[in-house]
Design an enzyme around this catalytic site. Structure first.
Site, PDB file in Angstrom:
ATOM      1  N   GLY A 150       0.822  -1.144   0.198  1.00 52.12           N
ATOM      2  CA  GLY A 150      -0.024   0.081   0.023  1.00 52.12           C
ATOM      3  C   GLY A 150       0.892   1.292  -0.059  1.00 52.12           C
ATOM      4  N   HIS A 153       4.105   1.636  -8.281  1.00 47.18           N
ATOM      5  CA  HIS A 153       3.082   0.719  -8.160  1.00 47.18           C
ATOM      6  C   HIS A 153       2.147   0.827  -9.157  1.00 47.18           C
ATOM      7  CE1 HIS A 153       4.478   1.379  -3.809  1.00 47.18           C
ATOM      8  NE2 HIS A 153       4.263  -0.116  -3.857  1.00 47.18           N
TER       9      HIS A 153
END
Ligand code: PAF
Length: 287
Positions: A27, A33
Site C-alpha cells: 500500500g 506501483h
C-alpha cells in the site's frame, strides 16, 4: 473493481479466469506501483483480452519488519490506494487484516538460501527475506496467479522471489517492472514520504552515487583495471561527507549478486542502501 478483505471473499471474487495477474504491495502506492499494475493489465489484455483478471494485494507484512523498523508508522492509505488501483486496471484488491492472513502465528516460514538472502539487504535487515518470501508464497497460494509483477527497485527481492518460484516449481511467471524515478532521478518509494524538504532535495545523491560507480565500473572495466573496493569505498565516503550513513554501495553480478573483484564481462548491477536522517533509502542501477 472489487475490494475484499477475507480469504473467503477473495476466493469468491477470483472467478475462473483465462489468465490471472497479481501485483503484491504494502500500500501507500506511488506511480511506480501504478505502472506495475498497468503492466499486469497490459499482459492480461494482450494475452487473453476480456477473459483475464488482475489482482493487487495491500498488506503491511509485520514478518518482514525488524523490531526497530517502521512497521507501526508505515502509512496505511487504503481508500486512496484503492481509488488509484481502480484507475489503473485493477479488477480485485485483496486487503486482508493481519488476523485474516495470519490467524495464528506463522510458524511455517520460507527460508531463502543464505547466499542470496543474507547479503546486502538481508545483512542489514536480518529476517527480511524470510518475511518477504513467506508472505509472497502465502499470497501466491491464495491468489494463484499465472503472472506476478514486482518492481526492479527492490532488485534483491525480485531475485529472491524468482528463485523461490523456480525452486518450489510454482507455475507463475515473474515479471520485473523498471524503477520509476522522480524528475531529479530519485527512485520512487513509499518511504520517500518520510523525508523532510531538505532531505528530499538531498535524496537524489544516492542515485548520483550509483551512477558514478556504474560509470567508473564501465570505464575501468573497458580499460581492464577495475578496482572495485576502491570505487565502492569512494562512493560511500562521498555520501558520508554529505551527512548520509551508507550501509552499502556495491557492484555485483546481475545473475546472483555475487561480488566482483576485478574486470568482469558479465552483466553487472550497482546497488546501494543508505540512511538520510531517519529514512533508509535503497536504489540500484544495471550497468
Ligand atoms: O515490495 C513490497 O512491497 C513487499 O516486500 C511485498 C512484495 C508486497 C511483500 O510484502
Amino acid at each position: 473493481m472489487q475490494i475484499v478483505h477475507t480469504l473467503a471473499d477473495l476466493r469468491r471474487a477470483l472467478k475462473p479466469a483465462a489468465l490471472r495477474a497479481f501485483v503484491p504491495t504494502m500500500g501507500n502506492l506511488h506511480q511506480g506501483h501504478l505502472e506495475l499494475m498497468q503492466m499486469a493489465r497490459q499482459h492480461v489484455d494482450a494475452r487473453v483480452g476480456q477473459g483475464g483478471l488482475t489482482v493487487a494485494s495491500i498488506f503491511v507484512n509485520r514478518l518482514q519488519f525488524g523490531p526497530h523498523e517502521d512497521f507501526d508508522t508505515y502509512p496505511r492509505t487504503l481508500e486512496n490506494d484503492c481509488a488509484l488501483l481502480a484507475a489503473n486496471g485493477c479488477d480485485v484488491v485483496f486487503a486482508p487484516s493481519e488476523k485474516d492472513l495470519y490467524p495464528e502465528p506463522q510458524v511455517f516460514k520460507v527460508h531463502p538460501p543464505a547466499e542470496l538472502a543474507d547479503i546486502l539487504e538481508g545483512a542489514f535487515r536480518p529476517g527480511f527475506f524470510v518475511g518477504v518470501s513467506t508472505v509472497v508464497h502465502k499470497l501466491f497460494n491464495i491468489v494463484q496467479p499465472d503472472i506476478a509483477v514486482f518492481g526492479k527497485k527492490d532488485y534483491q527481492q525480485l531475485m529472491v522471489i524468482r528463485r523461490m518460484v523456480q525452486q518450489m516449481a510454482l507455475p507463475i511467471e515473474v515479471i520485473g517492472g523498471e524503477t520509476r524515478r522522480a524528475d531529479d532521478g530519485l527512485a520512487l518509494s513509499s518511504r520517500n514520504g518520510y523525508l523532510s524538504a531538505d532531505e528530499r532535495a538531498e535524496a537524489v545523491q544516492l542515485s548520483t552515487a550509483l551512477k558514478g560507480l556504474a560509470a567508473a565500473a564501465r570505464a575501468d572495466n573497458a580499460a581492464g583495471q577495475l578496482d572495485v573496493s576502491a570505487a565502492e569505498a569512494a562512493a560511500m565516503d562521498a555520501l558520508r561527507q554529505r551527512g548520509w550513513a551508507p550501509d552499502y554501495i556495491t557492484l555485483r553480478r546481475q545473475h546472483d549478486l555475487s561480488p566482483v573483484s576485478g574486470p568482469c564481462a558479465e552483466p553487472l548491477v550497482v546497488l546501494g542502501a543508505a540512511k538520510l536522517g531517519k529514512t533508509r533509502l535503497i536504489d540500484n542501477l544495471e550497468v
